[in-house]
Design a protein around this motif. Sequence first.
Motif, PDB file in Angstrom:
ATOM      1  N   ALA A   1      -8.607  -0.565   2.650  1.00 19.72           N
ATOM      2  CA  ALA A   1      -7.347  -0.552   1.901  1.00 19.72           C
ATOM      3  C   ALA A   1      -7.566  -1.049   0.471  1.00 19.72           C
ATOM      4  O   ALA A   1      -6.924  -0.571  -0.466  1.00 19.72           O
ATOM      5  CB  ALA A   1      -6.304  -1.410   2.612  1.00 19.72           C
ATOM      6  N   PHE A   2      -8.480  -2.031   0.322  1.00 19.18           N
ATOM      7  CA  PHE A   2      -8.792  -2.518  -1.024  1.00 19.18           C
ATOM      8  C   PHE A   2      -9.199  -1.370  -1.942  1.00 19.18           C
ATOM      9  O   PHE A   2      -8.830  -1.326  -3.112  1.00 19.18           O
ATOM     10  CB  PHE A   2      -9.949  -3.517  -0.975  1.00 19.18           C
ATOM     11  CG  PHE A   2      -9.522  -4.894  -0.574  1.00 19.18           C
ATOM     12  CD1 PHE A   2      -8.194  -5.263  -0.600  1.00 19.18           C
ATOM     13  CD2 PHE A   2     -10.457  -5.835  -0.186  1.00 19.18           C
ATOM     14  CE1 PHE A   2      -7.797  -6.537  -0.239  1.00 19.18           C
ATOM     15  CE2 PHE A   2     -10.072  -7.107   0.176  1.00 19.18           C
ATOM     16  CZ  PHE A   2      -8.748  -7.459   0.153  1.00 19.18           C
TER      17      PHE A   2
ATOM     18  N   LEU B   1      -3.310  -1.848   7.917  1.00 11.54           N
ATOM     19  CA  LEU B   1      -3.727  -1.369   6.605  1.00 11.54           C
ATOM     20  C   LEU B   1      -4.612  -0.144   6.792  1.00 11.54           C
ATOM     21  O   LEU B   1      -5.271   0.004   7.811  1.00 11.54           O
ATOM     22  CB  LEU B   1      -4.485  -2.475   5.868  1.00 11.54           C
ATOM     23  CG  LEU B   1      -3.621  -3.697   5.551  1.00 11.54           C
ATOM     24  CD1 LEU B   1      -4.462  -4.849   5.048  1.00 11.54           C
ATOM     25  CD2 LEU B   1      -2.561  -3.327   4.530  1.00 11.54           C
TER      26      LEU B   1
ATOM     27  N   GLN C   1       0.822  -1.206   0.000  1.00 13.54           N
ATOM     28  CA  GLN C   1       0.000   0.000   0.000  1.00 13.54           C
ATOM     29  C   GLN C   1       0.864   1.267   0.000  1.00 13.54           C
ATOM     30  O   GLN C   1       0.604   2.220  -0.726  1.00 13.54           O
ATOM     31  CB  GLN C   1      -0.906  -0.014   1.234  1.00 13.54           C
ATOM     32  CG  GLN C   1      -2.012   1.011   1.148  1.00 13.54           C
ATOM     33  CD  GLN C   1      -2.965   0.946   2.315  1.00 13.54           C
ATOM     34  OE1 GLN C   1      -2.563   0.656   3.428  1.00 13.54           O
ATOM     35  NE2 GLN C   1      -4.223   1.235   2.054  1.00 13.54           N
TER      36      GLN C   1
ATOM     37  N   VAL D   1      -6.551   0.679  -3.485  1.00 13.31           N
ATOM     38  CA  VAL D   1      -5.935   0.075  -4.674  1.00 13.31           C
ATOM     39  C   VAL D   1      -6.672   0.549  -5.925  1.00 13.31           C
ATOM     40  O   VAL D   1      -6.058   0.876  -6.949  1.00 13.31           O
ATOM     41  CB  VAL D   1      -5.971  -1.469  -4.584  1.00 13.31           C
ATOM     42  CG1 VAL D   1      -5.354  -2.088  -5.831  1.00 13.31           C
ATOM     43  CG2 VAL D   1      -5.256  -1.959  -3.339  1.00 13.31           C
ATOM     44  N   LEU D   2      -8.003   0.604  -5.809  1.00 13.50           N
ATOM     45  CA  LEU D   2      -8.796   1.108  -6.937  1.00 13.50           C
ATOM     46  C   LEU D   2      -8.464   2.564  -7.225  1.00 13.50           C
ATOM     47  O   LEU D   2      -8.332   2.969  -8.378  1.00 13.50           O
ATOM     48  CB  LEU D   2     -10.291   0.993  -6.624  1.00 13.50           C
ATOM     49  CG  LEU D   2     -10.882  -0.407  -6.638  1.00 13.50           C
ATOM     50  CD1 LEU D   2     -12.352  -0.353  -6.263  1.00 13.50           C
ATOM     51  CD2 LEU D   2     -10.715  -1.024  -8.024  1.00 13.50           C
TER      52      LEU D   2
ATOM     53  N   GLY E   1      -8.817  -0.334   7.828  1.00 15.72           N
ATOM     54  CA  GLY E   1      -8.345  -1.713   7.737  1.00 15.72           C
ATOM     55  C   GLY E   1      -8.376  -2.253   6.319  1.00 15.72           C
ATOM     56  O   GLY E   1      -8.429  -1.501   5.345  1.00 15.72           O
ATOM     57  N   ALA E   2      -8.353  -3.598   6.232  1.00 15.43           N
ATOM     58  CA  ALA E   2      -8.157  -4.277   4.946  1.00 15.43           C
ATOM     59  C   ALA E   2      -9.205  -3.902   3.904  1.00 15.43           C
ATOM     60  O   ALA E   2      -8.872  -3.628   2.751  1.00 15.43           O
ATOM     61  CB  ALA E   2      -8.152  -5.791   5.158  1.00 15.43           C
ATOM     62  N   SER E   3     -10.491  -3.872   4.307  1.00 19.76           N
ATOM     63  CA  SER E   3     -11.521  -3.651   3.294  1.00 19.76           C
ATOM     64  C   SER E   3     -11.433  -2.231   2.734  1.00 19.76           C
ATOM     65  O   SER E   3     -11.668  -2.011   1.546  1.00 19.76           O
ATOM     66  CB  SER E   3     -12.913  -3.943   3.860  1.00 19.76           C
ATOM     67  OG  SER E   3     -13.057  -3.402   5.140  1.00 19.76           O
TER      68      SER E   3
END
Lengths: 390, 390
Positions: free
Chosen positions: A219-220, A189, A163, A223-224, A215-217
Motif C-alpha cells: 500500500a505504501f 490495505l 488509500q 502512495v508513491l 498489505g501495508a508495505s
Amino acid sequence: MKIVDGGLLVVEQSPGTESELQRLLHDISFATTNVTTERDCLSKIRTSKPDLILLSLDELLIDVHSLIREILKIDADLPIILVSVNGDEEKLVSLLEAGATDFLRFVGGQSALLKYVIEKNIQRHTIQEDHFAAEEKLEDLNYKLGENLKILERDQQAGFRVQRGMMPAAPMTFSKVTFDHRIFPSLILSGDFIDYFKLLDGRTVFYIADVSGHGASSAFVTVLLKSLSRRLQNDYESLGLKTPGSILVWLNRELLQCDLEQHVTMFLGILDCDESTLEYSNAAQFPAAILSGDDRAEFLEIGGLPLGLYQTPEYDSRSVSLPIQFTIVMFSDGVFEIMPQQTLKAKEEHLLSVVKCGKRNVDALAEQLGIESTRDVPDDIAVFTVAGFG
Amino acid sequence: MKIVDGGLLVVEQSPGTESELQRLLHDISFATTNVTTERDCLSKIRTSKPDLILLSLDELLIDVHSLIREILKIDADLPIILVSVNGDEEKLVSLLEAGATDFLRFVGGQSALLKYVIEKNIQRHTIQEDHFAAEEKLEDLNYKLGENLKILERDQQAGFRVQRGMMPAAPMTFSKVTFDHRIFPSLILSGDFIDYFKLLDGRTVFYIADVSGHGASSAFVTVLLKSLSRRLQNDYESLGLKTPGSILVWLNRELLQCDLEQHVTMFLGILDCDESTLEYSNAAQFPAAILSGDDRAEFLEIGGLPLGLYQTPEYDSRSVSLPIQFTIVMFSDGVFEIMPQQTLKAKEEHLLSVVKCGKRNVDALAEQLGIESTRDVPDDIAVFTVAGFG
C-alpha cells in the motif's frame, strides 16, 4: 478454639468428649475445627476459609436447611458433606437438594471411606475452581487479543480510507467515457491501485497497477504511484511525456530511485476521444486488458517488463481505433487465484468469454466471477472498466 | 436385548427375575439396559453410549477392577456408581480409587436417594463436559484471534521495515557531522519521519516531521514526504529552493495537492559546514529543536503553521552560527505524553536541562527520559540528533 486456615469444619452437637467422627478425622490426619451453632459455623467460614464442611446430622439440634442456605450465601461452591448413621433418606435427599454436595452413611469405623469421600469432594471443588480460573484466564486473554486486533484493524481501516481517498471517484464520466472500479483487498490495505485523469492536451490517462506482495508495505507504494500521477498531471507539459510507453519509462525511473523492495506491474492507456483511439503500453500487467465492442472481445496483448526492477527497460506503445461503443475491462492477477479453471490459459479464456457474453460492468463481472461471494481472497483483486458510449 | 441410546447400563449378576435395583430404577423412570459380563458391558458402552454405569457389586462374579479399567479405556469420564448392600469398605475404596465415581450403600427401598445419586453423577459429568467444551471453544477462539492478530502484525511489520528503509541509515556521518535517530512507534507503523541528505551545493538538509495521528494512515503520508525529499535532492537546481522557509512553502503546496486528511509539522534545517552556520525554519514542530554547545543549550524557537492545511502560509528562515562542537537535539511531541511533569512548560524545561546536563546522544536521551523503558507509548516518539565535532 484454635482457628485452622483451610482444613475441615465439623458441625456436630458437641458430645463433651471426643466423638467417634472427630477421632476418626484425627486418625486420618485432617485438621478440624468443631462448632455446634449456625452462628459459630458461619463465622468460622468467614474467618478461616475451611476446605470443606462436615455436617454430622443425627444429633444436630439446629435447622440444617437454614445452615446450608447461609453457608452457600457465603461461598456457593463450598463442599458440604452430610454424615449420618441412621441415614433418613427423605432428610438426606432434601438436604442434598438444598445444596449439600455429598453424603456418607456413617456406620462407624470406616476411616478409609470417610477419607476418600472428603478428599474426593475437596478435589472436585479444586478441579471446578481450576476450570473456572482457566476459563476466566482464557476469556481475559481473548479479550486482550480481541482488543489488540481491533486496534490494528481500526488502524488499517483508517489507512484503507486514506488509500481509497487517493483513488478517483467511481463511477466517473468525462468526455462520454465512464470509468468504474472496485478493489477487493486480501487484507485491509491493498497493493492494487487504479487512477484516471485528464491531461492538459484533453486526452485521458488511465492505469491499473499491481504492487508485488499485498498489505501495508504494498500500500505504501500505491502512495508513491498517486504522487507520480499527480506530477504527471501537473507537470505534463514540462515532463514532455506524450506516449504511454514514455510514461512507463519515467515511472520506472522514479520508482527505481526509491529503492523499493517491491516492483509494480501496470497497464496504462491514453484515450483520445476526438480521434476515437486508444494508445496503450504494458509493464507486465497480467491478465492483459480486454477491449470489447459490439461483436468482439480481445486481449490487448503487448509485452513489457515490470516497473522498479530494471535500469533501462523499453516499453512499446500501440494504438487501436475504438468503436463508437466500447468497454475496456481490466483485472489484477488476484482474480486468477479464485477461478476454478486449472490452467492460466483456461482462466484467461474464461475472462474473455465472460466479457464477450456481455458482462461489462464492475458489479456484474465481480458477481459472475464469484469475487463478490469469496470471503478471504488470497490476493488483492481489482476490477476496472472504461466504457465509451459514443 | 433392546439397545437404549443414553440411559443407564446396569451391571449385575442376573437374578433371573427382576432385581429390586431394576424395579426401583424402573419406578424412577430411568431407561436401563442390564448386562452380566464384562464383554457385554464393554460392547454396550461402545454401541449405545450410556450416560452412566451402575455396578451392583454384591452378587457380581466378574473381576470388577478389570471391568472398571476397561470401561475407562473406552471413556475416561463415564460416571460409574458402585451399589452395594453390605458395603465392604475396603472393596469400595479400592474400586473408587480404581476410577469409580461414586457409591451408594443400598439398604433397599431408597428410590429417592438412588435417583438423586444417579442424577447428580450425570449432571456432574455434563457440567464437566460443558467446562471442557467451553475451554476448547475459548482456546479455538484464542487461536483464531491470535492468528488474525499475527497476520495483521506481520503485515504492519513488513510495512514498518519499508518505512524504516525510507529513512536514512543511523548513525551517519558526513562533513564531520553525525546524524542519529530512533523512532519509537505507538503502534507498529509511525507518523514520525526523519530525513537528511546532501544538497548539490554541498550543504546538508535535515528535518524531523510529525504527521497528525499515528499508525498506517499517518505512515502513508511519510511515504509522500520521502518522495518529496527525493525530488528536493534530485531537482534542487531546477526547484530553486535555497532557504529552509522556501522549502517549507514548496512542501506545503505539494502536500495540499494530495488532499490529505492529515497535516504535518516539521522542523527543517540546512547546515553549512564551511561557514559553520545553521539555517532553519519551523512548520509548527513542537518541541522546538534544542541547540547545545559546550556551555549552553537553547530552544531554536521560531513560529510557523503546519504543512498541508493552509493555502499560502509564510515561513521565516533564521540563521545561527555554530560553535566548533555542537549538538542539535529534536523530539516529536509524543515525548511529552510519557513525561511526568505537570505542565508543557515544565516538560520543555526538563528537556532543555537533560540536554544541558550532557545527555546528547539518542540512546542516552531515550534512557534518561524513560522512553526506552515505557511499554506502549501512547503516541509515536522520535529522537533525532545532529552533532558536529569540529
